[in-house]
Design a protein around this motif. Structure first.
Motif, short mmCIF file in Angstrom:
data_model
loop_
_atom_site.label_atom_id
_atom_site.label_comp_id
_atom_site.label_asym_id
_atom_site.label_seq_id
_atom_site.Cartn_x
_atom_site.Cartn_y
_atom_site.Cartn_z
N UNK A 74 0.85 -1.37 0.14
CA UNK A 74 0.06 0.09 0.22
C UNK A 74 0.84 1.33 -0.07
N UNK A 75 2.09 1.03 0.32
CA UNK A 75 3.01 2.26 0.29
C UNK A 75 3.63 2.45 -1.18
N UNK A 76 3.24 1.66 -1.99
CA UNK A 76 3.75 1.80 -3.33
C UNK A 76 2.98 2.82 -4.06
N UNK A 77 3.48 4.15 -4.04
CA UNK A 77 2.91 5.33 -4.88
C UNK A 77 2.48 5.16 -6.24
N UNK A 78 3.37 4.28 -6.80
CA UNK A 78 3.09 4.17 -8.25
C UNK A 78 1.77 3.36 -8.46
N UNK A 79 1.65 2.26 -7.73
CA UNK A 79 0.24 1.67 -7.52
C UNK A 79 -0.91 2.34 -7.51
N UNK A 80 -0.68 3.43 -6.53
CA UNK A 80 -1.78 4.29 -6.03
C UNK A 80 -2.21 5.10 -7.16
N UNK A 81 -1.12 5.70 -7.83
CA UNK A 81 -1.41 6.60 -9.27
C UNK A 81 -2.08 5.80 -10.17
N UNK A 82 -1.73 4.49 -10.44
CA UNK A 82 -2.30 3.68 -11.44
C UNK A 82 -3.80 3.33 -11.21
N UNK A 83 -4.07 3.22 -9.75
CA UNK A 83 -5.49 2.68 -9.51
C UNK A 83 -6.41 3.96 -9.40
N UNK A 84 -5.73 5.24 -9.06
CA UNK A 84 -6.35 6.56 -9.12
C UNK A 84 -6.93 6.69 -10.58
N UNK A 85 -5.77 6.64 -11.69
CA UNK A 85 -6.47 6.80 -12.99
C UNK A 85 -7.41 5.98 -13.25
N UNK A 86 -7.34 4.45 -12.87
CA UNK A 86 -8.68 3.59 -13.29
C UNK A 86 -9.79 4.06 -12.66
N UNK A 87 -9.78 4.52 -11.26
CA UNK A 87 -11.04 5.05 -10.61
C UNK A 87 -11.62 6.11 -11.43
N UNK A 88 -10.77 6.87 -11.87
CA UNK A 88 -11.05 7.97 -12.69
C UNK A 88 -11.89 7.72 -13.91
N UNK A 89 -11.34 6.85 -14.40
CA UNK A 89 -11.85 6.39 -15.80
C UNK A 89 -13.22 5.53 -15.70
N UNK A 90 -13.18 4.68 -14.59
CA UNK A 90 -14.46 3.89 -14.36
C UNK A 90 -15.47 4.71 -13.84
N UNK A 91 -15.08 5.78 -13.19
CA UNK A 91 -16.34 6.78 -12.63
C UNK A 91 -16.98 7.70 -14.07
N UNK A 92 -16.00 7.82 -14.96
CA UNK A 92 -16.32 8.46 -16.08
C UNK A 92 -17.38 7.74 -16.94
N UNK A 93 -16.97 6.24 -16.95
CA UNK A 93 -17.80 5.44 -17.86
C UNK A 93 -19.26 5.16 -17.15
N UNK A 94 -19.01 4.91 -15.72
CA UNK A 94 -20.33 4.99 -15.17
C UNK A 94 -21.23 6.02 -15.10
N UNK A 95 -20.74 7.33 -15.48
CA UNK A 95 -21.65 8.75 -15.45
C UNK A 95 -22.04 8.62 -16.94
N UNK A 96 -21.61 8.02 -17.87
CA UNK A 96 -21.48 8.04 -19.38
C UNK A 96 -22.65 7.48 -19.85
N UNK A 97 -23.20 6.18 -19.04
CA UNK A 97 -24.16 5.35 -19.20
C UNK A 97 -25.35 5.87 -18.91
#
Length: 136
Positions: free
Chosen positions: A113-136
Motif C-alpha cells: 500500500x506504500x507503493x505510490x506508483x500503484x496508487x497513481x495507476x489505481x487512481x487513474x483507473x477509478x477516474x476512468x471507471x467513474x467517467x464510464x459509469x456517468x456516461x451510461x
C-alpha cells in the motif's frame, strides 16, 4: 476505440485505459511524468484512442489545487503533440483516497500500500471507471 485516463503528477503519472468497447477500465501503467508524452506517442501509434481524460485536481472548496499549474502546462504540451486528440478534464478530488481504500479492501499488505506508483495507476483507473459509469 479506447478511452485513456491520465493522473498526471509531479513525479509519476498513472495511466488507465478502457477496452475497445469502452466497458471496463483497467490500470495500464505508472510512468515517470517526464516520459508521458513519449509513452503516449508509442501507445497512440499502436492503439486506437478516441479520447483522453485528464485529472483536474481541485481543493475541497472547488478551487484549483496547487498542482493545477503543473497539469495545465502538461495539457499545453499534450495539445501541441496531439492536436487532433479529444481531451476531457475530470474531477479527481477523491481518487487517491479511493485508490488507497481499494488497496486495503483487496487485502494488500502495508508495504504494497506504500507503493505510490500503484496508487497513481489505481487512481487513474477509478477516474476512468467513474467517467464510464456517468456516461451510461
Amino acid at each position: 476505440m479506447r478511452i485513456l485516463a491520465i493522473d498526471y503528477g509531479l513525479k509519476r503519472t498513472g495511466i488507465a485505459v478502457t477496452d475497445e468497447m469502452q466497458i471496463i477500465a483497467s490500470g495500464l501503467t505508472t510512468i515517470a511524468s517526464e516520459t508521458t508524452i513519449d509513452f503516449l506517442k508509442r501507445y497512440f501509434a499502436k492503439e486506437r484512442v478516441e479520447k483522453v481524460l485528464i485529472g483536474d485536481p481541485k481543493q475541497m472548496n472547488g478551487l484549483p489545487s496547487e498542482s493545477s499549474v503543473l497539469i495545465e502546462a502538461f495539457i499545453v504540451k499534450f495539445i501541441s503533440e496531439f492536436p487532433d486528440m479529444q481531451i476531457e478534464r475530470v474531477d479527481e478530488r477523491f481518487t487517491s483516497k479511493m485508490a488507497f481504500q481499494t488497496m486495503i479492501d483487496s487485502g494488500l499488505k502495508k508495504k504494497q500500500r506504500q507503493d505510490k506508483a500503484l496508487i497513481d495507476e489505481i487512481s487513474a483507473t477509478i477516474l476512468l471507471q467513474d467517467y464510464l459509469s456517468r456516461k451510461k
